[in-house]
Design an enzyme around this catalytic site. Structure first.
Site, short mmCIF file in Angstrom:
data_model
loop_
_atom_site.label_atom_id
_atom_site.label_comp_id
_atom_site.label_asym_id
_atom_site.label_seq_id
_atom_site.Cartn_x
_atom_site.Cartn_y
_atom_site.Cartn_z
N GLY A 1 47.30 17.69 -28.47
CA GLY A 1 48.89 17.57 -27.81
C GLY A 1 49.19 16.23 -27.91
O GLY A 1 50.21 15.83 -27.00
N ASN B 1 51.70 14.99 -29.76
CA ASN B 1 52.97 15.10 -30.08
C ASN B 1 53.74 15.51 -28.85
O ASN B 1 54.71 15.21 -28.67
CB ASN B 1 53.06 16.20 -31.28
CG ASN B 1 53.02 15.27 -32.56
OD1 ASN B 1 53.82 14.38 -33.05
ND2 ASN B 1 51.97 15.66 -33.44
N MET C 1 48.27 26.55 -33.81
CA MET C 1 47.51 27.06 -35.22
C MET C 1 47.80 28.59 -35.15
O MET C 1 46.83 29.08 -35.96
CB MET C 1 46.04 26.90 -35.01
CG MET C 1 45.88 25.24 -34.77
SD MET C 1 46.35 24.37 -36.23
CE MET C 1 45.28 24.74 -37.58
N ILE D 1 50.10 31.83 -36.68
CA ILE D 1 51.07 32.07 -37.35
C ILE D 1 51.95 33.00 -36.80
O ILE D 1 51.56 34.26 -36.27
CB ILE D 1 50.80 32.47 -38.91
CG1 ILE D 1 50.12 31.38 -39.39
CG2 ILE D 1 52.06 32.87 -39.62
CD1 ILE D 1 49.77 31.69 -40.79
N LEU D 2 53.40 32.72 -36.28
CA LEU D 2 54.33 33.59 -35.63
C LEU D 2 54.59 34.54 -36.69
O LEU D 2 55.00 34.46 -37.86
CB LEU D 2 55.48 32.82 -35.02
CG LEU D 2 54.88 31.78 -34.01
CD1 LEU D 2 56.20 30.67 -34.01
CD2 LEU D 2 54.59 32.39 -32.64
N ASN E 1 58.95 22.65 -36.31
CA ASN E 1 57.79 22.58 -36.58
C ASN E 1 57.48 21.00 -37.07
O ASN E 1 58.26 20.52 -37.74
CB ASN E 1 56.98 23.47 -37.41
CG ASN E 1 55.56 23.31 -37.55
OD1 ASN E 1 54.86 22.87 -36.67
ND2 ASN E 1 54.97 23.21 -39.09
N HIS F 1 54.87 18.92 -39.27
CA HIS F 1 53.76 18.88 -40.44
C HIS F 1 53.29 17.48 -41.12
O HIS F 1 54.25 16.86 -41.25
CB HIS F 1 54.30 20.03 -41.67
CG HIS F 1 53.25 20.24 -42.46
ND1 HIS F 1 52.36 21.22 -42.16
CD2 HIS F 1 53.06 19.79 -43.85
CE1 HIS F 1 51.44 21.28 -43.22
NE2 HIS F 1 51.96 20.38 -44.22
N GLU G 1 54.22 10.63 -36.81
CA GLU G 1 54.87 11.78 -36.26
C GLU G 1 55.47 11.69 -34.86
O GLU G 1 56.53 12.10 -34.40
CB GLU G 1 53.57 12.80 -35.79
CG GLU G 1 53.17 13.27 -37.37
CD GLU G 1 52.20 14.32 -37.06
OE1 GLU G 1 51.97 15.19 -36.07
OE2 GLU G 1 51.22 14.47 -38.04
#
Ligand code: GRF
Length: 192
Positions: A20, A22, A95, A97-98, A112, A114, A179
């Protein structure tokens, strides 16, 4: 993304599965006056996600869904998001996948981060792959989420040099710091 109306911040949910870092940066960013978003929900697929601690620290609602039955889980998430008036979903180390169906419902409202210079290195182990390929640069990307993994329209990227001394751990650390700058900059961009 629609423009900000008046001074109201856009209610945002952050989906996490891990540390967490980010998430914490997005929370700090959201508290700045010029930030277009407020973080109103932290969602995770596991109660072991370390980042859930930020819910207590910053007094933000948290919800955990086990995703065993994806269809009913996503239905429940949709209900929650509607009830809480969430207008933006930020994936940050999430983690699961929707489904295409869920993504379609929130089309253009899920983003998102990456840890690679997409379209290079979709999926996992990005740093190891960059080093093995002797790439000169690594970096990170914020992009819209579509049904195709790590393939949606790119909002912003930042790159850094890979040094001869880097291994995947040191590179991961460098990219993670990058990031933290990129995610908020990308959010500023989509609301500008
Ligand atoms: C980040 O490297 C992000 O790019 C990837 O997962 C990691 C999450 O890190 N999708 P954290 O949980 O935000 O520290």
């Amino acid at each position: 993304m629609e423009k900000l109306i008046g001074l109201k911040k856009v209610k945002t949910a952050v989906f996490i599965s891990g540390t967490g870092s980010n998430l914490e940066n997005l929370i700090k960013f959201s508290k700045i006056k010029k930030s277009p978003i407020s973080i109103d929900l932290i969602l995770s697929n596991t109660n072991e996600a370390k980042g859930l601690k930020y819910s207590n620290q910053y007094i933000i609602k948290k919800k955990i869904f086990d995703f065993k039955d994806i269809k009913s889980t996503e239905k429940n998430i949709q209900i929650l998001i509607k009830k809480d008036n969430i207008k933006l979903i930020c994936l940050a180390g999430f983690m699961k996948i929707l489904s295409a169906n869920f993504i379609k419902k929130f089309n253009g409202k899920i983003i998102n981060i990456h840890p690679s210079l997409l379209p290079k290195y979709k999926g996992l182990n990005t740093h190891k792959r960059a080093i093995n390929n002797k790439d000169k640069f690594a970096g990170c990307t914020v992009h819209y989420v579509t049904a195709k993994l790590d393939s949606g329209k790119i909002i912003m990227q930042k790159k850094i040099k890979i040094s001869a001394k880097d291994n995947s751990t040191s590179l991961a650390k460098k990219v993670r710091n990058l990031e933290h700058k990129l995610y908020s900059a990308a959010i500023m961009k989509i609301f500008s």
